[in-house]
Design a protein around this motif. Structure first.
Motif, PDB file in Angstrom:
ATOM      1  N   GLY A 207       8.322   5.705  -0.632  1.00  0.00           N
ATOM      2  CA  GLY A 207       8.819   4.642   0.340  1.00  0.00           C
ATOM      3  C   GLY A 207       9.030   3.538  -0.537  1.00  0.00           C
ATOM      4  O   GLY A 207       9.720   3.624  -1.431  1.00  0.00           O
ATOM      5  N   THR A 246      12.341  -3.745   8.830  1.00  0.00           N
ATOM      6  CA  THR A 246      11.048  -3.980   9.653  1.00  0.00           C
ATOM      7  C   THR A 246      11.085  -5.265  10.193  1.00  0.00           C
ATOM      8  O   THR A 246      10.113  -5.720  11.166  1.00  0.00           O
ATOM      9  CB  THR A 246       9.940  -4.066   8.471  1.00  0.00           C
ATOM     10  OG1 THR A 246      10.146  -4.806   7.632  1.00  0.00           O
ATOM     11  CG2 THR A 246       9.518  -2.444   7.842  1.00  0.00           C
ATOM     12  N   GLN A 320      13.252   6.967   0.451  1.00  0.00           N
ATOM     13  CA  GLN A 320      13.236   8.004   1.624  1.00  0.00           C
ATOM     14  C   GLN A 320      14.074   9.093   1.093  1.00  0.00           C
ATOM     15  O   GLN A 320      14.262   9.603   0.137  1.00  0.00           O
ATOM     16  CB  GLN A 320      13.595   7.328   2.920  1.00  0.00           C
ATOM     17  CG  GLN A 320      12.356   6.379   3.482  1.00  0.00           C
ATOM     18  CD  GLN A 320      10.908   6.978   3.953  1.00  0.00           C
ATOM     19  OE1 GLN A 320       9.867   6.335   3.950  1.00  0.00           O
ATOM     20  NE2 GLN A 320      11.163   8.364   3.958  1.00  0.00           N
ATOM     21  N   SER A 409       5.144   2.202   2.897  1.00  0.00           N
ATOM     22  CA  SER A 409       4.933   3.089   3.946  1.00  0.00           C
ATOM     23  C   SER A 409       5.815   4.216   4.424  1.00  0.00           C
ATOM     24  O   SER A 409       6.896   4.113   4.735  1.00  0.00           O
ATOM     25  CB  SER A 409       4.613   2.329   5.258  1.00  0.00           C
ATOM     26  OG  SER A 409       3.758   1.240   4.890  1.00  0.00           O
ATOM     27  N   GLN A 411       7.936   7.346   5.404  1.00  0.00           N
ATOM     28  CA  GLN A 411       7.966   8.249   6.498  1.00  0.00           C
ATOM     29  C   GLN A 411       8.134   9.640   5.876  1.00  0.00           C
ATOM     30  O   GLN A 411       8.453   9.858   4.678  1.00  0.00           O
ATOM     31  CB  GLN A 411       9.140   8.032   7.207  1.00  0.00           C
ATOM     32  CG  GLN A 411       9.164   6.516   7.812  1.00  0.00           C
ATOM     33  CD  GLN A 411      10.693   6.077   8.420  1.00  0.00           C
ATOM     34  OE1 GLN A 411      11.606   6.994   8.469  1.00  0.00           O
ATOM     35  NE2 GLN A 411      10.707   4.922   9.228  1.00  0.00           N
ATOM     36  N   ASN A 412       7.499  10.690   6.885  1.00  0.00           N
ATOM     37  CA  ASN A 412       7.298  11.868   6.511  1.00  0.00           C
ATOM     38  C   ASN A 412       7.245  12.901   7.570  1.00  0.00           C
ATOM     39  O   ASN A 412       6.874  12.500   8.603  1.00  0.00           O
ATOM     40  CB  ASN A 412       6.190  12.231   5.417  1.00  0.00           C
ATOM     41  CG  ASN A 412       4.945  12.054   6.187  1.00  0.00           C
ATOM     42  OD1 ASN A 412       4.290  12.875   6.779  1.00  0.00           O
ATOM     43  ND2 ASN A 412       4.308  10.620   6.188  1.00  0.00           N
ATOM     44  N   GLN A 416       1.857  10.441  10.413  1.00  0.00           N
ATOM     45  CA  GLN A 416       1.925   8.926  10.135  1.00  0.00           C
ATOM     46  C   GLN A 416       2.541   8.632   8.852  1.00  0.00           C
ATOM     47  O   GLN A 416       2.337   9.681   7.964  1.00  0.00           O
ATOM     48  CB  GLN A 416       0.450   8.353  10.317  1.00  0.00           C
ATOM     49  CG  GLN A 416       0.148   7.383  11.456  1.00  0.00           C
ATOM     50  CD  GLN A 416      -1.245   6.597  11.132  1.00  0.00           C
ATOM     51  OE1 GLN A 416      -2.041   7.318  10.740  1.00  0.00           O
ATOM     52  NE2 GLN A 416      -1.010   5.394  11.499  1.00  0.00           N
ATOM     53  N   THR A 417       2.976   7.591   8.428  1.00  0.00           N
ATOM     54  CA  THR A 417       3.397   7.418   7.196  1.00  0.00           C
ATOM     55  C   THR A 417       2.407   7.461   6.150  1.00  0.00           C
ATOM     56  O   THR A 417       1.259   7.056   6.318  1.00  0.00           O
ATOM     57  CB  THR A 417       4.092   5.887   7.023  1.00  0.00           C
ATOM     58  OG1 THR A 417       2.983   4.811   7.474  1.00  0.00           O
ATOM     59  CG2 THR A 417       5.360   5.916   7.911  1.00  0.00           C
ATOM     60  N   ASN A 440      -0.720  10.181   5.225  1.00  0.00           N
ATOM     61  CA  ASN A 440      -0.789   9.929   6.681  1.00  0.00           C
ATOM     62  C   ASN A 440      -1.489   8.742   7.192  1.00  0.00           C
ATOM     63  O   ASN A 440      -2.413   9.093   8.108  1.00  0.00           O
ATOM     64  CB  ASN A 440      -0.986  11.166   7.440  1.00  0.00           C
ATOM     65  CG  ASN A 440       0.107  12.269   7.028  1.00  0.00           C
ATOM     66  OD1 ASN A 440      -0.528  13.141   6.256  1.00  0.00           O
ATOM     67  ND2 ASN A 440       1.488  11.988   7.081  1.00  0.00           N
ATOM     68  N   SER A 443       0.129   2.056   7.068  1.00  0.00           N
ATOM     69  CA  SER A 443       0.436   0.877   6.114  1.00  0.00           C
ATOM     70  C   SER A 443      -0.057   0.780   4.804  1.00  0.00           C
ATOM     71  O   SER A 443      -1.272   0.663   4.611  1.00  0.00           O
ATOM     72  CB  SER A 443       0.488  -0.494   7.068  1.00  0.00           C
ATOM     73  OG  SER A 443       0.640  -1.727   5.978  1.00  0.00           O
TER      74      SER A 443
END
Length: 464
Positions: A207, A246, A320, A409, A411-412, A416-417, A440, A443
């Protein structure tokens, strides 16, 4: 005919000489290494004959020792879950892992004078003794980091950026190595993978913490990027793909972009430096290497160079894409910036002594990689200080101490991040570098940063 017999005799003598030389080499030069190889079935025989040495933390706290169970030696782990992934285990049925495996030749007295001493003790029917190993780890900080993770899956790495000494290396969930034989079936079936050392073997998208690496590459490729401003409109279009940010950050320079974690700016910086420079920077940080700390470390991975098309490059530049790293590698990223670009080789083993207290090995601080110039690191550090002072990482703040940090944070595909934080303190004269990952959990600023802040505060109060 006589000449043929003579030649055959010379050939046989030559082959015998080679065989004697090779066997001597295996026995004298590589004997202890082969004896301590985890695949050597004779190791278990040694376990029954030798009183295995003790493993201590940096303050002399016992982490692994040998007691008696009936007439047999039994390995005991006083800190249980806290050091399970770090210390590992010894089992007749399930083999060996962790530093127990890595330090076999010392703990079983197969090195130095212990080797001859134990041979004599065996002949005389006396107890054979192994050597002792002292780590750089502080068991109090190790336990605190685990407590702060609670029931959440994740990892914490804390180290000294000036020397590379690792103070805490935590993976959660864990297990109690004292009960390994009883709980093994549950461990291998558990979906949370408690046997996985997430700190060194975990593979995670980093991230926004990876923006530190992107910034270093961009500044190395084009020094005037430090004076450049970028207009963040809340997104960036790359070959028809819309990369969302964001927020709409407006006009920012690279320091402000670090503080507010501007995706648009760093995706553009990734594109501007190009795939070759980006890959070169990743290699400069040692992310694609196992640094050799005594535990197997998964090297970071990314898309193959030919597959780094603009959309992949933009995604990787913000941590990412196909980029996957371990928490240890991200702690080393923070350590490199903290130490003005001079990345020290990380290590876990402080000293090794034989059974009579003679020092066999003493680890010293060693330079590993030149990551970036002090000027580049200074620019990045300023942005990380601003991130903790007034940006995304304020929850990592420590009263009376200037902390530098970067949140993420990530993403996957598993929910959840992932919550990330990397940083160091005190920012003006760094003595601690940290990486926190909580799987997961959302933030990085609200989940991982507070863990790092509390750990840094406690470690500084303990004199680190």
């Amino acid at each position: 005919m006589k000449h043929n017999i003579k030649r055959l005799g010379i050939l046989i003598i030559g082959l015998l000489a080679i065989l004697v030389f090779y066997l001597s080499y295996l026995n004298v030069v590589r004997g202890s290494e082969i004896a301590a190889n985890p695949h050597n079935r004779r190791l278990q025989e040694y376990e029954g004959q030798v009183r295995r040495g003790t493993i201590y933390d940096s303050k002399g706290v016992v982490l692994a020792t040998t007691g008696l169970s009936g007439e047999k030696n039994k390995r005991v782990y006083p800190r249980g879950h806290e050091t399970a992934h770090l210390i590992g285990y010894i089992s007749e049925k399930y083999g060996r892992a962790g530093l127990e495996s890595a330090c076999d030749r010392y703990l079983l007295g197969l090195e130095g004078a212990d080797r001859a001493r134990n041979y004599i003790n065996k002949l005389l029917g006396r107890e054979q003794l192994g050597g002792d190993v002292t780590l750089t780890i502080d068991s109090y900080l190790q336990g605190l980091a685990l407590d702060m993770l609670g029931k959440r899956r994740g990892a914490v790495v804390l180290l000294d950026p000036r020397t590379g000494a690792v103070r805490a290396l935590v993976s959660n969930p864990g297990y109690d190595p004292n009960k390994l034989e009883e709980i093994w079936p549950q461990l291998i079936q558990d979906e949370d993978a408690p046997l996985l050392n997430r700190a060194v073997q975990g593979a995670y998208p980093p991230g926004s913490t990876f923006k530190i690496v992107t910034a270093a590459g961009a500044l190395a490729a084009r020094p005037d990027a430090a004076r450049q401003t970028f207009n963040c409109q809340g997104f960036l279009e790359v070959n028809g793909y819309k990369l969302e940010d964001t927020a709409v950050h407006g006009r920012v320079d690279i320091k402000k972009a670090i503080a507010v974690s501007c995706n648009t700016t760093f995706a553009q910086l990734g594109l501007d430096q190009g795939a070759q420079n980006f890959v070169r920077t990743i290699k400069a940080f040692g992310i694609d290497q196992d640094p050799g700390i005594g535990l197997p470390v998964r090297p970071g991975t990314m898309a193959s160079p030919e597959a780094i098309i603009p959309t992949e490059l933009a995604g990787s530049a913000i941590g990412q894409g196909e980029l996957l790293v371990s928490p240890l590698h991200m702690a080393l990223v923070a350590a490199a910036i903290a130490n003005s670009g001079d990345l020290m080789k990380p290590y876990l083993i402080k000293t090794v002594k034989d059974s009579m207290g003679q020092v066999l090995q003493r680890e010293e601080a060693r330079h590993w990689l030149n990551v970036a110039t002090p000027q580049i690191c200074g620019i990045i550090k300023d942005g990380m200080v601003d991130a903790v002072r007034s940006g995304t990482a304020t929850a990592a703040g420590v009263a009376g101490v200037q902390v530098a940090g970067k949140t993420g944070s990530a993403q996957n595909p598993h929910g959840q991040t992932h919550a990330w934080f990397i940083g160091f303190a005190p920012a003006d004269q760094p003595r601690l570098a940290v990486a926190v990952l909580v799987e997961n959990a959302g933030s990085g600023g609200s989940v991982a940063a507070p863990v790092a802040g509390q750990l840094i505060s406690t470690a500084l109060n303990k004199g680190y």
